[in-house]
Design an enzyme around this catalytic site. Sequence first.
Site, short mmCIF file in Angstrom:
data_model
loop_
_atom_site.label_atom_id
_atom_site.label_comp_id
_atom_site.label_asym_id
_atom_site.label_seq_id
_atom_site.Cartn_x
_atom_site.Cartn_y
_atom_site.Cartn_z
N SER A 50 8.20 -7.03 -1.53
CA SER A 50 8.34 -7.38 -2.96
C SER A 50 9.82 -7.38 -3.32
CB SER A 50 7.60 -6.36 -3.82
OG SER A 50 8.31 -5.12 -3.78
N ASP A 83 6.44 -11.21 -1.46
CA ASP A 83 5.37 -10.90 -2.42
C ASP A 83 5.89 -11.08 -3.85
OD1 ASP A 83 2.86 -9.94 -3.19
OD2 ASP A 83 3.50 -7.83 -3.19
N HIS A 188 -3.44 -4.87 -10.29
CA HIS A 188 -2.53 -4.06 -9.49
C HIS A 188 -2.61 -2.57 -9.86
CE1 HIS A 188 -0.58 -8.08 -9.10
NE2 HIS A 188 -0.50 -7.68 -7.84
N HIS A 219 -5.04 -10.56 -4.80
CA HIS A 219 -4.07 -9.48 -5.04
C HIS A 219 -4.82 -8.29 -5.60
CE1 HIS A 219 0.03 -11.39 -4.71
NE2 HIS A 219 -0.78 -12.38 -4.43
N GLY A 220 -4.09 -7.20 -5.81
CA GLY A 220 -4.67 -6.04 -6.48
C GLY A 220 -5.96 -5.56 -5.85
N ASN A 263 -4.41 -8.44 -0.49
CA ASN A 263 -3.18 -7.65 -0.68
C ASN A 263 -3.48 -6.19 -0.97
OD1 ASN A 263 -1.99 -10.16 -0.57
ND2 ASN A 263 -0.69 -9.83 -2.37
N ASP A 265 -1.48 -2.43 -1.31
CA ASP A 265 -0.26 -1.63 -1.37
C ASP A 265 -0.62 -0.21 -1.83
OD1 ASP A 265 2.26 -0.61 -1.65
OD2 ASP A 265 2.89 -1.92 -3.27
N ARG A 269 0.14 3.74 -0.40
CA ARG A 269 0.94 4.71 -1.17
C ARG A 269 0.15 6.00 -1.36
NH1 ARG A 269 3.74 1.33 -6.19
NH2 ARG A 269 4.52 -0.39 -4.95
#
Length: 341
Positions: A50, A83, A188, A219-220, A263, A265, A269
């Site tokens: 990103s 991204d 997201h 995404h998300g 996607n 992320d 995390r």
Amino acid sequence: MPLMSTKPMFDLAYDGGFAIGAFNVNNMELAQSIIEACAKEKSPCILQISKGARKYANIRYLKHIIDAAVEDHPEVPVCIHCDHGDTIDLIKTCINDGYTSVMIDGSHHAYEENVKLTAEAVKVSHAAGVVVEAELGMLGGIEEDVVGMDAHEYEKNVEKFLTDPQQAADFGKRTGLDSLAVAIGTSHGAFKFKHEAKLAFNRIEEIMKTCPGIPLVMHGSSSVPQEFIDLVNKYGGAMPNAKGVPEDQISMAVRKYGVCKVNIDTDLRLAMTAKIREVFATKPAEFDPRNYLGPAREAIISMVQRKLHVLNSAGKAEAVIAQWKKLGSPMPTYYTHKKAG
Ligand code: G3H
Ligand code: 13P
Ligand code: ZN
């Protein structure tokens, strides 16, 4: 060196009942974990960077880290992807940095502006042998450098933000994009739903019909597994009411509806944070970063392995490499120039 665009990956994923996981890279531990998990599971992957990651890690460092990961595991088909790129200048910079795929995200612009920006990004990228993902519709969630909206507000009005199937067909034709990120109820971050977590499967089905041949991207798509939220909260965190897209719905979008790229992320995390919190809480005297980043890296590896099974991409590396070879092992001009010296 199976560094490639998404083309050979999506050629197979489109009606192969699997999707390519696109995982965000911000530092060495993330890059190592993702590639290690893919090597273990014999899976292709997309490493995505990103704007925030470029800023945080300094792209010079990130590039070398990713190069090292690719070198370490030449058997893993890898795509390096930008991204949420938002300007033509950033797209050009990414192409010059050796990315093999870029996203131009004009979804927050008015439709005609999105068409114009995306068509320009496609022109610039295709000239360099790089593929383009673009977005239509509006996702919820607020992330640094990602324009969105409050997840709860989004959920209340979700219908009006979903990708319009007719507009998607027009968007594909007028821009020449290679893949389309769609809004189908995901958002997201770690707080995606206040009420029932539910994707708009009928909308994916309609878009698949109006846009035949265009690989769709979600995404998300983190699932925010409750056991990780429980660990974070147990060891001093405060993430009440976190909720993601259930893994069975992600799996259904991929296996039944043909989504090609997913996607993720937030889940990485969370795995990392939960483990670091656990080490700090259970070993308060610990101060060697290797003794908390090391276990965190193991936790990310397991999380990515878990995702590769949800996405059904485990075991698909060899077939993707064969498809890449069948296409003539295409490389963006960045690599062909580099090779030519
Ligand atoms: O979609 C956004 C990704 O989760 C990247 O987030 O902008 O905080 O790096 P970031
Ligand atoms: P999550 O926040 O659900 O992991 O989504 C990440 C993403 O869409 C990156 O582009
Ligand atoms: Zn995103």
